[in-house]
Design an enzyme around this catalytic site. Structure first.
Site, PDB file in Angstrom:
ATOM      1  N   ARG A   1       2.621  41.021  66.523  1.00 16.75           N
ATOM      2  CA  ARG A   1       2.444  41.837  65.323  1.00 16.75           C
ATOM      3  C   ARG A   1       1.468  42.967  65.560  1.00 16.75           C
ATOM      4  O   ARG A   1       1.647  44.080  65.125  1.00 16.75           O
ATOM      5  CB  ARG A   1       1.931  40.975  64.160  1.00 16.75           C
ATOM      6  CG  ARG A   1       2.921  39.969  63.657  1.00 16.75           C
ATOM      7  CD  ARG A   1       2.261  38.879  62.885  1.00 16.75           C
ATOM      8  NE  ARG A   1       1.326  38.139  63.715  1.00 16.75           N
ATOM      9  CZ  ARG A   1       0.742  37.014  63.382  1.00 16.75           C
ATOM     10  NH1 ARG A   1       0.945  36.512  62.191  1.00 16.75           N
ATOM     11  NH2 ARG A   1      -0.070  36.391  64.206  1.00 16.75           N
TER      12      ARG A   1
ATOM     13  N   LYS B   1      -2.746  21.549  65.330  1.00 18.80           N
ATOM     14  CA  LYS B   1      -3.038  21.984  63.960  1.00 18.80           C
ATOM     15  C   LYS B   1      -2.596  20.894  62.983  1.00 18.80           C
ATOM     16  O   LYS B   1      -1.720  20.091  63.296  1.00 18.80           O
ATOM     17  CB  LYS B   1      -2.248  23.264  63.645  1.00 18.80           C
ATOM     18  CG  LYS B   1      -2.469  24.392  64.628  1.00 18.80           C
ATOM     19  CD  LYS B   1      -1.534  25.549  64.321  1.00 18.80           C
ATOM     20  CE  LYS B   1      -1.575  26.595  65.431  1.00 18.80           C
ATOM     21  NZ  LYS B   1      -0.535  27.619  65.287  1.00 18.80           N
TER      22      LYS B   1
ATOM     23  N   SER C   1       1.705  32.754  58.590  1.00 26.12           N
ATOM     24  CA  SER C   1       1.878  31.508  57.820  1.00 26.12           C
ATOM     25  C   SER C   1       0.527  31.070  57.254  1.00 26.12           C
ATOM     26  O   SER C   1       0.446  30.554  56.143  1.00 26.12           O
ATOM     27  CB  SER C   1       2.429  30.405  58.717  1.00 26.12           C
ATOM     28  OG  SER C   1       3.705  30.727  59.179  1.00 26.12           O
TER      29      SER C   1
ATOM     30  N   HIS D   1       9.084  35.732  60.543  1.00 24.70           N
ATOM     31  CA  HIS D   1       9.852  34.881  61.462  1.00 24.70           C
ATOM     32  C   HIS D   1      11.349  35.180  61.336  1.00 24.70           C
ATOM     33  O   HIS D   1      12.045  35.287  62.337  1.00 24.70           O
ATOM     34  CB  HIS D   1       9.642  33.388  61.138  1.00 24.70           C
ATOM     35  CG  HIS D   1       8.243  32.886  61.363  1.00 24.70           C
ATOM     36  ND1 HIS D   1       7.543  32.173  60.409  1.00 24.70           N
ATOM     37  CD2 HIS D   1       7.431  32.968  62.445  1.00 24.70           C
ATOM     38  CE1 HIS D   1       6.363  31.837  60.890  1.00 24.70           C
ATOM     39  NE2 HIS D   1       6.258  32.316  62.115  1.00 24.70           N
TER      40      HIS D   1
END
Ligand code: PNS
Length: 169
Positions: free
Chosen positions: A91, A42, A129, A18
């Site tokens: 990514r 979440k 994460s 990040h």
């Protein structure tokens, strides 16, 4: 004309991936607003307040980068902040499908907002994460993957969770 970008996410917790994206965004745009979603589906490990505090500390000193929270639709928040760009990180190919879907939906909702995809350094291409939380919870080292402050906060959080989980006699 100044270009203001919003970099939204859950940031539970912020990783070096990040941070890499924040730095890349700050080079490209005049202003970057890192925006933490408040009402996520979440169940986060860190509270919104803890995530804001960690992010503010790790971007401290970075000119034209601010940290805030948002609720509701991202496009509404971006328009309210007078931003014209949404930054998202990609990514690997696996990220692309979800990100494309979101970008196109956001474009439909707010055609004047552009989503810009940025790639983090290769070293962070497998970093998330979710994995950071799992590894740290199971006692593995996440040094080098998250800022030192986050390493400490993770240890603290897991320690307090273990204490809470201890069965009472
Ligand atoms: O880091 P994340 O969890 O992948 O971030 C997802 C986020 C916060 C960018 C996304 O869930 C979002 O924008 N939520 C706000 C609600 C919204 O606008 N939903 C419609 C998206 S098309």
């Amino acid at each position: 004309m100044k270009i203001r970008a919003v970099y939204p996410g859950t940031f539970d917790p912020v990783t070096n991936g990040h941070l890499d994206l924040i730095q890349r965004s700050a080079k490209l745009f005049d202003e970057v607003i890192v925006a933490i979603l408040r009402n996520t589906d979440k169940t986060p490990l860190f509270t919104v307040e803890e995530r804001v505090r960690m992010l503010r500390q790790v971007v401290r000193g970075q000119k034209d980068v601010s940290v805030t929270t948002f609720g509701g639709l991202l496009v509404d928040f971006a328009v309210q902040m007078k931003a014209s760009v949404i930054v998202r990180g990609i990514r690997a190919v696996s990220d692309y499908e979800y990100e494309l879907q979101m970008a196109l939906m956001n474009r439909r909702l707010s055609p004047n907002l552009a989503t810009v995809f940025l790639m983090p350094a290769e070293a962070y291409s497998y970093l998330s994460s979710r994995l950071v939380k799992e590894i740290s919870q199971l006692g593995g080292s996440v040094r080098g993957l998250v800022p030192p402050l986050v390493v400490r906060e993770l240890q603290k959080k897991h320690r307090s969770m273990r204490l809470r989980e201890k069965p009472t006699k």
